[in-house]
Design an enzyme around this catalytic site. Structure first.
Site, PDB file in Angstrom:
ATOM      1  N   ARG A 241      50.241  27.995 -18.173  1.00 20.87           N
ATOM      2  CA  ARG A 241      49.265  28.998 -17.343  1.00 20.87           C
ATOM      3  C   ARG A 241      48.404  29.656 -17.989  1.00 20.87           C
ATOM      4  O   ARG A 241      48.691  30.401 -19.038  1.00 20.87           O
ATOM      5  CB  ARG A 241      50.463  30.141 -16.666  1.00 20.87           C
ATOM      6  N   ASP A 243      45.795  32.554 -18.668  1.00 20.66           N
ATOM      7  CA  ASP A 243      45.553  33.901 -18.524  1.00 20.66           C
ATOM      8  C   ASP A 243      44.087  34.135 -18.337  1.00 20.66           C
ATOM      9  O   ASP A 243      43.232  33.678 -19.165  1.00 20.66           O
ATOM     10  CB  ASP A 243      46.133  34.638 -19.271  1.00 20.66           C
ATOM     11  N   GLU A 280      44.918  31.346 -14.183  1.00 22.97           N
ATOM     12  CA  GLU A 280      44.860  32.609 -13.507  1.00 22.97           C
ATOM     13  C   GLU A 280      43.334  33.004 -13.464  1.00 22.97           C
ATOM     14  O   GLU A 280      42.502  33.030 -14.561  1.00 22.97           O
ATOM     15  CB  GLU A 280      45.359  33.789 -14.052  1.00 22.97           C
ATOM     16  N   ASP A 305      45.307  35.178  -5.797  1.00 24.51           N
ATOM     17  CA  ASP A 305      45.862  36.423  -5.215  1.00 24.51           C
ATOM     18  C   ASP A 305      45.451  36.757  -4.092  1.00 24.51           C
ATOM     19  O   ASP A 305      46.133  38.029  -3.509  1.00 24.51           O
ATOM     20  CB  ASP A 305      44.961  37.483  -6.239  1.00 24.51           C
ATOM     21  N   ASP A 306      44.651  36.239  -3.164  1.00 23.15           N
ATOM     22  CA  ASP A 306      44.200  36.566  -1.949  1.00 23.15           C
ATOM     23  C   ASP A 306      45.613  36.441  -1.049  1.00 23.15           C
ATOM     24  O   ASP A 306      45.697  37.315  -0.019  1.00 23.15           O
ATOM     25  CB  ASP A 306      43.234  35.740  -1.378  1.00 23.15           C
ATOM     26  N   HIS A 308      48.515  36.705  -2.019  1.00 24.11           N
ATOM     27  CA  HIS A 308      49.442  37.950  -2.344  1.00 24.11           C
ATOM     28  C   HIS A 308      49.125  39.171  -1.517  1.00 24.11           C
ATOM     29  O   HIS A 308      49.897  39.906  -1.053  1.00 24.11           O
ATOM     30  CB  HIS A 308      49.485  38.108  -4.112  1.00 24.11           C
ATOM     31  N   GLN A 381      51.324  42.322 -10.382  1.00 24.18           N
ATOM     32  CA  GLN A 381      51.140  42.995  -9.151  1.00 24.18           C
ATOM     33  C   GLN A 381      52.378  44.038  -9.093  1.00 24.18           C
ATOM     34  O   GLN A 381      52.321  45.053  -8.236  1.00 24.18           O
ATOM     35  CB  GLN A 381      51.399  42.158  -7.783  1.00 24.18           C
ATOM     36  N   ASN A 384      51.482  46.146 -12.943  1.00 23.13           N
ATOM     37  CA  ASN A 384      50.297  47.025 -12.799  1.00 23.13           C
ATOM     38  C   ASN A 384      50.271  48.189 -11.819  1.00 23.13           C
ATOM     39  O   ASN A 384      49.214  48.918 -11.534  1.00 23.13           O
ATOM     40  CB  ASN A 384      49.133  46.235 -12.719  1.00 23.13           C
TER      41      ASN A 384
END
Length: 574
Positions: A241, A243, A280, A305-306, A308, A381, A384
């Site tokens: 993955r 970053d 990511e 992320d959308d 999520h 998520q 942070n």
């Protein structure tokens, strides 16, 4: 043989057991030296032009931490037992993200091995491990790593990581490793004296950008590509993955990610098993996952992320910061945002983003859903958030029902499967006083930058040991009825997804969503996923069907009339 790249040095020495050995300059700025008797377990450092002793930029072992000597590590000494492992492809899979230091009370690879049977029983396919290179102090998320080719001894060192990967493969689990190539940590970063590893002008929020396109960048790119190949080849890892790839500064015609994907594909052919690259990215750009022969970068997938944000807004009701875009417009219903991401992948696909104050993204409806890794929670998520708080179990059951029946690649974050109450906070352990003292202030500024001004004073000090200790999972929660029931819900959802191809079908054009007010019904082949996001029961007219799974025992089907209690979800087969 000791080797190091130091193109601008006039003289280089390797120091072994207090004795300095002159190194010979070779082609391309590489230096080398043979030291009789040196081998696995030998400690060493390099000196440039008579300066201070420095660790090897490609050190495989830093047993005394980031300020200590490097130690020779021979990969061939480890005995693997995963000869029958043929790898695992991403399509159809479920990923489980974890942080080794907080996954168990002990916080080691060995202790994590003891929990693998739990993951197998849950039904996941991949374990995604947050970064493992050495970091300052005893605990860290991993994104402050500096010796990128090594494995921290805090968790068990290189052999410990290999034992963990080996054990995962014996249990049928693939391993994805989180790697950071967009910056290095601020403490113990000794790359700059060796060569032009960093960009002369570009930077990010986390520090100076690496030099991927300037003078001397050919060898810098090889440093990071070689690092990726090491994890996949020498540690038998199944995927990486990457970053925050949006923070990679590269203006070359062949982007670093495209070059990396080509090298990984070649290695995959050589080792005879699938190797997966997942980005990511904040770009909402499907070119990341578009095949190279079609003009893309050729990565296997990207975090989305959308999805999520749409899920989180729908099940929690939060509207602040970047969640405001996903609140459903003037009507205040988030069902429309959910409907869009479930059928189009990106919510922002060229549309205006109020958080960014500009239009953002491009359409991705043509991309198979398995190329998007999506979640209801992940380390960012949760961690942070000022207090590292998780979504409440009731909302999480609702989100999981939508997530685990979606056309995407679902990812879970450690502990969510039993609705853990332990937070996951942002924690560090910087050695230098100025970094330790400045971390809390930097954290506050980050919240303000994300539009969370009211959170700035709520976050605990990242450098306090208690912040780290509070983030460790409490496995004793599984002894409580409520947490076991939550785990049963996750297991049932995963088993249903496994048993019925309609629920893992990645074709976005075959997903249809009806929605009105606080409810939505997702059409997935012969299945309907009905969700009530509101605080009051709703009655829906459905096709003749049977209830296969429901999050609330009060769910009732009378002929074609379905009654859904507040904040509940039901899966029906027509």
């Amino acid at each position: 043989m000791f080797e190091v790249w130091a193109p601008e040095a006039g003289a280089v020495e390797v120091e072994v057991d207090g004795t300095r050995h002159a190194m010979r300059r070779g082609n391309g700025g590489w230096w080398s030296a043979e030291v009789p008797g040196a081998g696995h377990g030998t400690d060493y450092r390099f000196r440039l032009d008579g300066g201070d002793p420095l660790p090897d930029p490609r050190t495989r072992w830093q047993p005394e931490g980031i300020f200590g000597p490097s130690r020779v590590y021979d990969h061939d000494r480890f005995t693997w037992s995963d000869d029958l492992w043929k790898g695992r492809a991403l399509p159809g899979s479920i990923v489980y993200e974890l942080h080794i230091g907080t996954f168990t009370p002990e916080g080691t690879f060995e202790a994590a091995i003891g929990k693998l049977e739990h993951l197998v029983a849950l039904g996941v396919d991949f374990v995604e491990v947050m970064p493992v290179p050495p970091v300052p102090g005893g605990h860290n998320w991993g994104y402050d790593g500096v010796d990128l080719w090594a494995v921290t001894d805090n968790y068990g060192g290189p052999d410990g990581f290999k034992r963990f990967v080996d054990a995962c493969h014996r249990q049928g689990l693939g391993v994805i490793l989180d790697v950071v190539y967009n910056h290095l940590g601020p403490s113990g970063n000794f790359l700059a004296p060796f060569g032009p590893y960093f960009h002369s002008s570009a930077s990010s929020f986390w520090g100076q950008a690496v030099n991927l396109d300037g003078p001397g960048s050919d060898e810098v790119r090889r440093y990071f590509i070689g690092n990726a190949l090491q994890w996949l080849r020498d540690y038998h890892v199944d995927g990486l993955r990457l970053d925050a790839v949006h923070a990679l500064h590269d203006d070359r015609a062949v982007h670093f990610l495209e070059e990396l994907a080509g090298e990984v594909d070649a290695l995959s052919a050589a080792v005879g098993r699938p190797l997966t690259l997942i980005a990511e990215s904040d770009l909402n750009d499907p070119r990341l996952m578009t095949p190279r022969e079609a003009g893309g970068y050729g990565l296997a997938a990207a975090w989305n992320d959308d999805v999520h944000h749409a899920l989180h807004t729908a099940v929690t009701g939060e509207r602040h910061g970047y969640y405001d875009d996903f609140a459903g417009g003037p009507s205040g219903s988030p069902a429309a945002a959910l409907a869009k991401v479930l059928t189009s992948a990106y919510y922002h696909d060229g549309t205006y983003s109020s958080f960014r104050r500009r239009s953002h993204g491009r359409p991705a409806g043509h991309v198979p859903g398995h190329r998007f890794v999506v979640c209801a929670q992940n380390h960012d998520q949760i961690g942070n958030r000022a207090e590292g708080d998780r979504v409440d179990p009731e909302a999480l059951r609702l989100a999981a029902g939508l997530l685990l029946t979606s056309p995407f690649t679902p990812m879970l974050f450690m502990g969510e499967e039993w609705g853990t109450r332990t937070p996951f906070l942002f924690f560090t352990d910087h050695v230098e006083p100025q970094l330790r003292e400045g971390e809390a202030d930097r954290r506050r500024r980050e919240f303000v930058g994300f539009g969370y001004d009211d959170w700035a004073d709520k976050a605990p000090d990242p450098g306090e040991e208690l912040t780290f200790l509070r983030s460790k999972l409490d496995w004793s929660e599984l002894e409580q009825d409520a947490h076991r029931a939550h785990l049963d819900w996750y297991r049932a959802l995963i088993a249903l997804r496994r048993a019925h191809p309609d629920l893992s079908d990645p074709r976005l054009d075959r997903v249809r969503v009806e929605h009105e007010g606080s409810w939505l019904v997702v059409h997935r082949g012969a299945f309907r996923v009905a969700a009530n996001l509101g605080r009051s029961p709703v009655a829906l007219r459905v096709q003749p069907a049977e209830i296969v799974l429901a999050s609330d025992p009060g769910t009732h089907l009378d002929g074609d009339d379905l009654t859904l209690p507040a904040r509940s979800l039901a899966i029906l087969r027509v």
